[in-house]
Design an enzyme around this catalytic site. Structure first.
Site, mmCIF file in Angstrom:
data_model
loop_
_atom_site.group_PDB
_atom_site.id
_atom_site.type_symbol
_atom_site.label_atom_id
_atom_site.label_comp_id
_atom_site.label_asym_id
_atom_site.label_seq_id
_atom_site.Cartn_x
_atom_site.Cartn_y
_atom_site.Cartn_z
ATOM 1 N N HIS A 198 0.852 -1.188 0.000
ATOM 2 C CA HIS A 198 0.000 0.000 0.000
ATOM 3 C C HIS A 198 0.891 1.241 0.000
ATOM 4 O O HIS A 198 0.746 2.110 -0.839
ATOM 5 C CB HIS A 198 -0.934 -0.013 1.205
ATOM 6 C CG HIS A 198 -1.964 1.083 1.175
ATOM 7 N ND1 HIS A 198 -2.940 1.220 2.117
ATOM 8 C CD2 HIS A 198 -2.158 2.112 0.311
ATOM 9 C CE1 HIS A 198 -3.699 2.265 1.836
ATOM 10 N NE2 HIS A 198 -3.242 2.824 0.745
ATOM 11 N N HIS A 217 1.946 11.089 0.680
ATOM 12 C CA HIS A 217 2.827 10.678 1.774
ATOM 13 C C HIS A 217 4.305 10.982 1.503
ATOM 14 O O HIS A 217 5.015 11.465 2.393
ATOM 15 C CB HIS A 217 2.642 9.192 2.051
ATOM 16 C CG HIS A 217 1.231 8.799 2.311
ATOM 17 N ND1 HIS A 217 0.536 9.172 3.440
ATOM 18 C CD2 HIS A 217 0.354 8.073 1.563
ATOM 19 C CE1 HIS A 217 -0.690 8.696 3.391
ATOM 20 N NE2 HIS A 217 -0.834 8.025 2.269
ATOM 21 N N GLU A 268 0.301 7.899 -3.715
ATOM 22 C CA GLU A 268 1.149 7.564 -2.566
ATOM 23 C C GLU A 268 2.326 8.528 -2.447
ATOM 24 O O GLU A 268 2.719 8.912 -1.341
ATOM 25 C CB GLU A 268 1.637 6.115 -2.660
ATOM 26 C CG GLU A 268 0.552 5.087 -2.424
ATOM 27 C CD GLU A 268 -0.095 5.242 -1.058
ATOM 28 O OE1 GLU A 268 0.639 5.280 -0.048
ATOM 29 O OE2 GLU A 268 -1.338 5.336 -0.993
#
Length: 405
Positions: A87, A149, A145
Site C-alpha cells: 500500500h 505521503h 502515494e
C-alpha cells in the site's frame, strides 16, 4: 528472524538478505542505482531524540513514525495469490498524528517513466506485480502515494539531495526504499510458517495472528479488517539517518488496528497466480464498479451524512465525487470534505482529503487511508448530529455506503 527491536540496517544489504527474495545479480545492480544521502546512521532513531535535531535532511521529523502498509485484496484480488501487496510507507508524527500532501509543487506524474529514466526499471517491474491498484490504475495509485505521503518526508526534500540530482530523484528514492522494505516483510510467509493460510472456512483469533507474526519478526504489527475479513497490515518503524539509505528500526505497533479479538477470516484471493520469484508480501482498495459523480452516503446502522460531514437521521446531503474509485475528493454544498485530527468535516476553508471506495457485495463503501471503519460517540436520533471519526476508536462503529443519486 528479527530481534525484539531490530535494525534492518543499510537497506541495500538487509533487504536482499531475505531468503524470500530472488532477484538476478544484474537486477541487484539496477535496483540499487540510487543517490546517497551522505548521512550518518550513528545518531538517534526518529522519535527517540533527547535534544532538538536541526539537520532534518539526516533526521526524519516530524514524521518519524513510519508505517509500511500492506493489503490483502481478495475480491477482486490484486497481486500474486501467495503474497500481500504494497500500500505504501507513511510518515506519521511521533504522537500518531500526520500530515499529507505536503508539497503540491512536487506532485509528479508518470512515475513509471520517472523510474525508468533514472535507472530503476527493476523497481518498476516489481511494483507492477506487488504495488498494484484494485482497478488496474497503478500509475494513479503510485502518484497518490508519492504526493500524499512521500512529499512529507523531511529527508526527501530536494534541498537534501546531492548537487546535480535530476528532478524527481527523491521520488525515485522513495519508491526504491518502499520496495526494499517490503521485501523484508513477507507477511504471507510469516503466517504460513505458523500454519495460517487463506481459507474459506477457518477463523482465527487476533492473538493467534499477532503471535505468529511476532514469532517471525520480534515485533507486533497492527491488523485491520473489513468486517470480519483480514485485509490490511501495518508494520511500524523508526529510522536512523535518511529515508534514502538509513537504518530502519522495527517497533511494536502503537495500537492494535481494527480487527476484533476473534472470528477473523483470512479468505483466499479470487483467481490470480502464485509468485515464483519472491514471496514478500495498493491504492486504497477500490470497487469493481465505477464511482458516481454524485450521491448520498448512508451509514450501515442508521441515517447517513449531512452537508457538514456529520452523522444524522435527517435528510441526507448530496455529495459530489471527483476522481476515480481508487482516489477521489468529495464535496457538499458547504464546501470541500477533508479529514483533520481524525475527524471528517465538510465546509468552506476545509482542505480536501483523498478518499477511496471499496466494493463489498452490492455496496460501495467509503474508505480513508485504506480503512472502511468509521465511528462516533453516540447514535444520532431526531435532529442530533454526531461527529464522524476515522477508524473504530469510538463507541459507535459503522461503515459508510455511497449510493448514486
Amino acid at each position: 528472524m528479527f530481534a525484539a527491536l531490530v535494525i534492518l540496517g543499510a537497506i541495500a544489504g538487509s533487504a536482499l538478505a531475505s531468503p524470500n527474495v530472488n532477484v538476478s545479480p544484474a537486477g541487484y545492480n539496477d535496483l540499487f542505482k540510487r543517490i546517497s544521502s551522505g548521512c550518518s546512521t550513528s545518531g538517534p532513531a526518529s522519535c527517540h531524540n533527547t535534544t532538538r535535531e536541526t539537520d532534518l535532511c539526516c533526521f526524519e521529523a516530524p514524521g518519524g513514525l513510519l508505517l509500511q502498509t500492506q493489503f490483502w485484496d481478495t475480491d477482486p484480488s490484486t497481486g500474486p495469490s501467495n503474497s500481500w501487496t504494497i500500500h505504501g510507507l507513511w510518515p506519521d508524527n511521533c504522537d500518531g498524528t500526520f500530515s499529507e500532501n505536503c508539497d503540491p509543487s512536487r506532485d509528479y506524474t508518470d512515475i513509471a517513466g520517472l523510474l525508468q529514466d533514472q535507472g530503476a526499471s527493476d523497481t518498476l517491474s516489481f511494483m507492477q506485480e506487488y504495488w498494484v491498484d484494485i482497478n488496474g490504475q497503478n500509475e494513479q495509485f503510485w502518484e497518490h502515494e508519492w504526493s500524499t505521503h512521500g512529499t512529507c518526508y523531511s529527508t526527501l526534500k530536494p534541498s537534501c539531495l546531492p548537487s546535480g540530482s535530476p528532478k524527481g530523484a527523491e521520488a525515485v528514492a522513495f519508491f526504491q526504499t518502499v520496495v526494499k522494505l517490503f521485501k523484508t516483510l513477507p507477511t504471507y510467509d510469516f503466517l504460513s510458517q505458523a500454519g495460517i493460510t487463506p481459507s474459506t472456512s477457518k477463523t482465527y483469533s487476533l492473538s493467534t495472528l499477532t503471535d505468529a507474526l511476532r514469532d517471525a519478526t520480534g515485533v507486533t504489527p497492527a491488523l485491520n479488517c473489513d468486517g470480519s475479513n483480514l485485509n490490511a497490515i501495518e508494520w511500524y518503524f523508526n529510522v536512523k539517518g535518511s529515508l534514502i539509505d538509513g537504518e530502519f528500526v522495527a517497533i511494536d505497533a502503537p495500537s492494535k488496528g481494527s480487527c476484533k479479538s476473534s472470528g477473523i477470516k483470512y479468505p483466499p484471493k479470487s483467481g490470480g497466480s502464485s509468485s515464483t520469484t519472491t514471496s514478500p508480501g495498493s491504492s486504497p482498495t477500490g470497487p469493481a464498479g465505477s464511482l458516481p459523480s454524485a450521491g448520498t452516503i448512508h451509514a450501515s446502522t442508521t441515517g447517513g451524512l449531512l452537508t457538514a460531514g456529520t452523522w444524522s437521521t435527517q435528510t441526507l446531503a448530496t455529495y459530489h465525487f471527483s476522481g476515480s474509485a481508487s482516489s477521489f475528493t468529495m464535496s457538499t454544498s458547504k464546501g470541500n470534505c477533508g479529514v483533520s485530527s481524525g475527524k471528517l468535516t465538510c465546509g468552506s476553508g476545509v482542505s480536501s482529503s483523498k478518499f477511496s471506495a471499496v466494493a463489498s457485495g452490492s455496496n460501495l463503501l467509503l474508505a480513508y487511508s485504506g480503512s472502511t471503519e468509521f465511528s462516533s460517540d453516540d447514535t444520532p436520533s431526531g435532529t442530533d448530529q454526531e461527529t464522524v471519526y476515522i477508524g473504530s476508536s469510538h463507541s459507535k462503529k459503522f461503515t459508510l455506503n455511497i449510493v448514486s443519486s
